[in-house]
Design a protein around this motif. Structure first.
Motif, short mmCIF file in Angstrom:
data_model
loop_
_atom_site.label_atom_id
_atom_site.label_comp_id
_atom_site.label_asym_id
_atom_site.label_seq_id
_atom_site.Cartn_x
_atom_site.Cartn_y
_atom_site.Cartn_z
N ARG A 253 -22.19 32.11 8.64
CA ARG A 253 -22.36 31.12 9.72
C ARG A 253 -21.03 30.79 10.35
N HIS A 254 -20.93 30.97 11.67
CA HIS A 254 -19.75 30.58 12.44
C HIS A 254 -20.22 29.65 13.56
N ALA A 255 -20.37 28.38 13.21
CA ALA A 255 -20.99 27.42 14.13
C ALA A 255 -20.00 26.88 15.15
N TYR A 286 -30.90 13.15 15.41
CA TYR A 286 -30.35 13.83 16.58
C TYR A 286 -30.04 15.28 16.24
N ILE A 287 -30.00 16.10 17.28
CA ILE A 287 -29.63 17.52 17.16
C ILE A 287 -28.59 17.81 18.23
N ARG A 288 -27.52 18.50 17.87
CA ARG A 288 -26.48 18.84 18.83
C ARG A 288 -26.64 20.29 19.32
N HIS A 289 -26.07 20.57 20.47
CA HIS A 289 -26.08 21.93 20.99
C HIS A 289 -25.38 22.87 20.00
N GLY A 290 -26.02 23.99 19.70
CA GLY A 290 -25.43 24.96 18.79
C GLY A 290 -25.61 24.63 17.32
N GLU A 291 -26.36 23.57 17.02
CA GLU A 291 -26.52 23.12 15.64
C GLU A 291 -27.89 23.51 15.09
N ILE A 292 -27.93 23.90 13.83
CA ILE A 292 -29.18 24.15 13.12
C ILE A 292 -29.39 22.99 12.16
N HIS A 452 -29.40 32.11 14.12
CA HIS A 452 -27.96 31.95 14.36
C HIS A 452 -27.61 32.31 15.80
N GLU A 453 -28.20 33.38 16.28
CA GLU A 453 -27.94 33.84 17.65
C GLU A 453 -28.39 32.79 18.67
N LEU A 454 -29.55 32.19 18.44
CA LEU A 454 -30.05 31.16 19.35
C LEU A 454 -29.14 29.93 19.33
N CYS A 475 -28.93 25.79 7.28
CA CYS A 475 -28.73 24.64 8.18
C CYS A 475 -27.33 24.03 8.08
N ASP A 476 -26.89 23.45 9.21
CA ASP A 476 -25.59 22.76 9.26
C ASP A 476 -25.70 21.33 8.74
N ARG A 477 -26.87 20.76 8.91
CA ARG A 477 -27.10 19.37 8.51
C ARG A 477 -28.58 19.23 8.18
N ILE A 478 -28.90 18.37 7.22
CA ILE A 478 -30.28 18.28 6.73
C ILE A 478 -30.73 16.83 6.69
N TYR A 479 -31.89 16.55 7.31
CA TYR A 479 -32.57 15.28 7.13
C TYR A 479 -33.63 15.45 6.03
N VAL A 480 -33.78 14.43 5.21
CA VAL A 480 -34.78 14.47 4.15
C VAL A 480 -35.82 13.39 4.41
#
Length: 510
Positions: A253-255, A286-292, A452-454, A475-480
């Protein structure tokens, strides 16, 4: 007397334009758990449909011996009468019948030609208890989630006098606790002398319960391994499945993460069937551009309900709260409005909501982008073909052509068609609900790479998954979530299965 309850010899099955099975051999010992592994399209489900009579004798070449006697099944009823019961990967329940009616359909508890509803009700309660469900037997199947429907399928199979139980991806829709309960149930069947054939892409489960493993690749038998004698590892199975070593299960992953793409504020949703019950309670994320971004939670936590309510309010009632996309409040009151606002939703139930199974790959892929293909009011068919061919190659959909009927594809390839459909729509926010359910490890890596490409294109990606290693690895960040609330937020570098499970069982807000 033979030690094998089942022998399949030289099975060859051909469909128009493709040879699905070629000279496949399978032997299953009495009272063992025998796993069948292979990539999507390798022929696993086809082989089991041959065995169970879904594909009748005469439509394939080869020989089937069950308990030492040759069998020539004309339909699934004949195989069930001998004690061969299959639970298919795609659910086969009737939504507007009750759980009890579904379980005993074709196997009714009757006295003097009249159904004994008391015996049916009591029998259903006992079977539901065995598979870990507490639902009322009179509940309509349409009113329970896909995970619980899978458990009803298993209960239905248990209602018959089983000698050989075939489970095709039985835990694909289940969370870890329910999956573990089912595996323990299989081990209990083994102690009772019942043989099982397990088809699963979850290799940790295969390793845990199997006595033997047969590997298929491209419709042919590669090898059969004794799990104890051959000291089989997951990597050994993967190598047999894909014909190569896989050094990593997840792409590197190269985010490059940008500003906020979507905010969900104070999002509250009431249950569709119980107007006084909150399905989602004051969700903020929230979700940021380029973030999974991942969403983890046990079955019933509200993950799918959240996704569907955001996507055109396709779940719930009395929905309140705000959706803010790129700093501006938007309304997703209908699915059409959500698509126009740049949202896409890959459903967890591809058969029911994701595809038109009677139509071909080409039509399914182009469905969400007909406006781009239209010249006036007419679809440019040449461009439609080019788009579908490009997506077939890009997604590595295994089919002889884009004119192949989608319903004839393996489950994993059907999932790739669903993904292709939404990727072609070029969304800004992509919501993926169990995107790799029922998909083999090789195809999973391909889908992870596409995700990743998306994200690299600046899209915001939301991934819902029951597999905690997948959420952590992708994922870069996880909500539970638990009980309709967000109970925790964990960054990639702090995420462990233990941490996530702690939040998944926590009550109250984060």
């Amino acid at each position: 007397m033979s030690e094998f309850i089942l022998e399949m010899r030289g099975i060859t099955k051909t469909f128009p334009g493709v040879k699905a099975l070629e000279n496949v051999n399978l032997k299953v010992r009495k009272g063992e758990i025998h796993s069948l592994c292979g990539e999507n399209g390798a022929g696993k489900s086809t082989l089991m449909k041959v065995l169970s009579g879904v594909y009748p004798h005469g439509s394939y070449d080869g020989q089937i011996l069950f308990e030492g006697k040759e069998c020539q099944f004309k339909d699934i009823k004949q195989s069930e009468e001998l004690g061969i019961v299959i639970i298919h990967q795609e659910l086969a329940l009737i939504p507007y019948l009750s759980i009890a009616e579904n379980i005993y359909l074709g196997n009714e508890r009757a006295k003097g030609g009249v159904i004994d509803w008391n015996e049916t009700y009591v029998g259903t309660q006992e079977l539901l208890h065995k598979v870990g469900l507490s639902e009322n037997p009179n509940t309509l199947v349409t009113n329970i989630g896909v995970g619980k429907q899978q458990l009803v399928e298993i209960a239905k199979a248990l209602s018959k006098r089983v000698k050989l139980l075939i489970l095709d991806e039985p835990t694909a829709a289940l969370n870890e606790d329910d999956s573990e309960n089912l595996l323990q149930l299989m081990l209990e069947f083994k102690r009772q002398g019942i043989s099982c054939i397990l088809i699963s892409h979850k290799l940790n489960e295969v390793s845990k319960v199997s006595d033997s493993v047969t590997i298929l690749r491209d419709g042919q038998t590669i090898e059969t391994l004794d799990m104890k004698r051959d000291q089989v590892t997951e990597d050994r199975i993967i190598n047999g499945m894909v014909g190569r070593d896989m050094t990593s299960r997840y792409p590197e992953r190269h985010a490059k993460i940008g500003g906020t793409a979507l905010e969900v504020k104070n999002w509250t949703v009431y249950h569709e069937h119980h107007a006084d019950r909150k399905a989602l309670d004051n969700i903020n994320m929230y979700i940021r551009h380029g973030e999974i971004v991942g969403i983890a939670g046990l079955m019933g936590a509200g993950r799918t309900e959240l996704a569907m309510s955001i996507f055109g309010k396709s779940y719930g009632r009395n929905i309140s709260g705000q959706l803010i996309k790129d700093g501006k409040e938007i309304r997703n009151n209908t699915i059409t409005e959500a698509i126009d606002n740049g949202f896409a939703y890959v459903t967890e139930d591809r058969k029911e909501y994701g595809l038109i199974l009677m139509d071909d790959i080409k039509r399914n892929i182009s469905l969400t982008g007909l406006g781009k293909l239209a010249r006036g009011t007419v679809v440019n068919e040449r461009e439609e073909v080019l788009v579908a061919e490009d997506m077939r190659k890009r997604m590595n959909i295994k089919a002889p052509s884009i004119l192949q009927k989608t319903g004839n594809l393996s489950g994993g390839n059907q999932q790739k068609v669903v993904l292709s459909k939404w990727i072609y729509a070029e969304p800004d926010i992509l919501i993926l609900d169990e995107p790799t359910r029922g998909i083999d490890v090789g195809a999973k890596f391909e889908i992870y790479s596409i995700i990743h490409e998306l994200a690299a294109q600046g899209k915001g990606v939301l991934v819902i998954s029951s597999e905690l290693p997948e959420v952590i690895g992708l994922c870069d960040r996880i909500y539970v979530m638990n009980a309709g609330r967000i109970t925790g937020e964990v960054s990639r570098d702090q995420a462990t299965q233990e941490t996530l499970m702690r939040y998944m069982t926590k009550s109250g807000g984060a």
